[in-house]
Scaffold this motif. Sequence first.
Motif, PDB file in Angstrom:
ATOM      1  N   ALA A   1       0.823  -1.204   0.000  1.00 56.32           N
ATOM      2  CA  ALA A   1       0.000   0.000   0.000  1.00 56.32           C
ATOM      3  C   ALA A   1       0.863   1.263   0.000  1.00 56.32           C
ATOM      4  CB  ALA A   1      -0.946  -0.005   1.205  1.00 56.32           C
ATOM      5  N   SER A   2       1.939   1.236   0.749  1.00 53.33           N
ATOM      6  CA  SER A   2       2.839   2.386   0.812  1.00 53.33           C
ATOM      7  C   SER A   2       3.457   2.675  -0.554  1.00 53.33           C
ATOM      8  CB  SER A   2       3.935   2.105   1.844  1.00 53.33           C
ATOM      9  OG  SER A   2       4.866   3.160   1.883  1.00 53.33           O
ATOM     10  N   ILE A   3       3.883   1.642  -1.239  1.00 52.39           N
ATOM     11  CA  ILE A   3       4.488   1.828  -2.562  1.00 52.39           C
ATOM     12  C   ILE A   3       3.426   2.221  -3.583  1.00 52.39           C
ATOM     13  CG2 ILE A   3       5.731   0.679  -4.460  1.00 52.39           C
ATOM     14  CD1 ILE A   3       7.450   1.409  -1.969  1.00 52.39           C
ATOM     15  N   ALA A   4       2.285   1.576  -3.551  1.00 51.35           N
ATOM     16  CA  ALA A   4       1.218   1.887  -4.512  1.00 51.35           C
ATOM     17  C   ALA A   4       0.787   3.348  -4.412  1.00 51.35           C
ATOM     18  CB  ALA A   4       0.025   0.960  -4.293  1.00 51.35           C
ATOM     19  N   ALA A   5       0.869   3.934  -3.221  1.00 54.06           N
ATOM     20  CA  ALA A   5       0.457   5.318  -3.011  1.00 54.06           C
ATOM     21  C   ALA A   5       1.606   6.318  -3.194  1.00 54.06           C
ATOM     22  CB  ALA A   5      -0.126   5.472  -1.603  1.00 54.06           C
TER      23      ALA A   5
ATOM     24  N   ALA B   1      14.983   4.825  -4.651  1.00 56.87           N
ATOM     25  CA  ALA B   1      14.378   5.877  -3.832  1.00 56.87           C
ATOM     26  C   ALA B   1      13.164   5.394  -3.046  1.00 56.87           C
ATOM     27  CB  ALA B   1      13.981   7.064  -4.717  1.00 56.87           C
ATOM     28  N   TYR B   2      12.628   4.219  -3.380  1.00 57.69           N
ATOM     29  CA  TYR B   2      11.460   3.682  -2.677  1.00 57.69           C
ATOM     30  C   TYR B   2      11.850   2.815  -1.465  1.00 57.69           C
ATOM     31  CZ  TYR B   2       8.861   5.210  -6.793  1.00 57.69           C
ATOM     32  OH  TYR B   2       8.311   5.975  -7.787  1.00 57.69           O
ATOM     33  N   ALA B   3      13.124   2.517  -1.320  1.00 57.77           N
ATOM     34  CA  ALA B   3      13.573   1.593  -0.270  1.00 57.77           C
ATOM     35  C   ALA B   3      13.130   2.020   1.124  1.00 57.77           C
ATOM     36  CB  ALA B   3      15.091   1.429  -0.316  1.00 57.77           C
ATOM     37  N   HIS B   4      13.163   3.300   1.417  1.00 51.13           N
ATOM     38  CA  HIS B   4      12.830   3.755   2.764  1.00 51.13           C
ATOM     39  C   HIS B   4      11.337   3.621   3.083  1.00 51.13           C
ATOM     40  CE1 HIS B   4      11.658   7.391   0.565  1.00 51.13           C
ATOM     41  NE2 HIS B   4      10.962   7.740   1.644  1.00 51.13           N
ATOM     42  N   LEU B   5      10.516   3.349   2.077  1.00 48.87           N
ATOM     43  CA  LEU B   5       9.078   3.205   2.291  1.00 48.87           C
ATOM     44  C   LEU B   5       8.668   1.781   2.647  1.00 48.87           C
ATOM     45  CD1 LEU B   5       7.834   5.344  -0.743  1.00 48.87           C
ATOM     46  CD2 LEU B   5       8.006   6.047   1.666  1.00 48.87           C
TER      47      LEU B   5
END
Length: 185
Positions: free
Chosen positions: A69-73, A82-86
Amino acid sequence: MLFRSMDLTLVIPRLQSFEGCEPHMYLCTGGKVTIGIGHAIETPADAGGLPWSINGRLAADTEIQTDYASIAAAQMDLAAPAYAHLTQCRMAPADITALVAADVARFEAKLAAALPNWSTYPEPVQEALFDMGFNLGVDGLLKFHMLLAAVDAGQWAEAAAQSHRKGIGDTRNQQTAALFLQAAG
């Protein structure tokens, strides 16, 4: 005359060089939640079916779903790292390798079904068409009518000329064209 199937020891490293390889979920340029070497995770349920861990332990389904959900949003058009911290969930290298090998086999079967002469194409031509199809999707590849006509006619130089994709880096386009030219001799 039938040609052998693609050499995975060539195909997978080529894919990795252009697609990257991330152990965490990220958004691909098409906006899909993705893992590893371009493996799209279509639904939250699909994410739950993959082998995830957090700090060496198996990830719980709720943790996987939270990360999805965090990545999809998340904001699109970021570089995959850059998405690793999410996310907390990570996939082991061996699991990524198994996933990409299965993806390649599945996608090659889709191409063989969509392109009736697939098995007669020389291996470099299969590799070039695979790269284009993996990048664009089978439907996207099928829009390259002039390219596919050249391939079916064995006109490798013309196929190379028709293989340019808009919005793709020059290096990838050049390597794809070079594969078609390899078939010429």
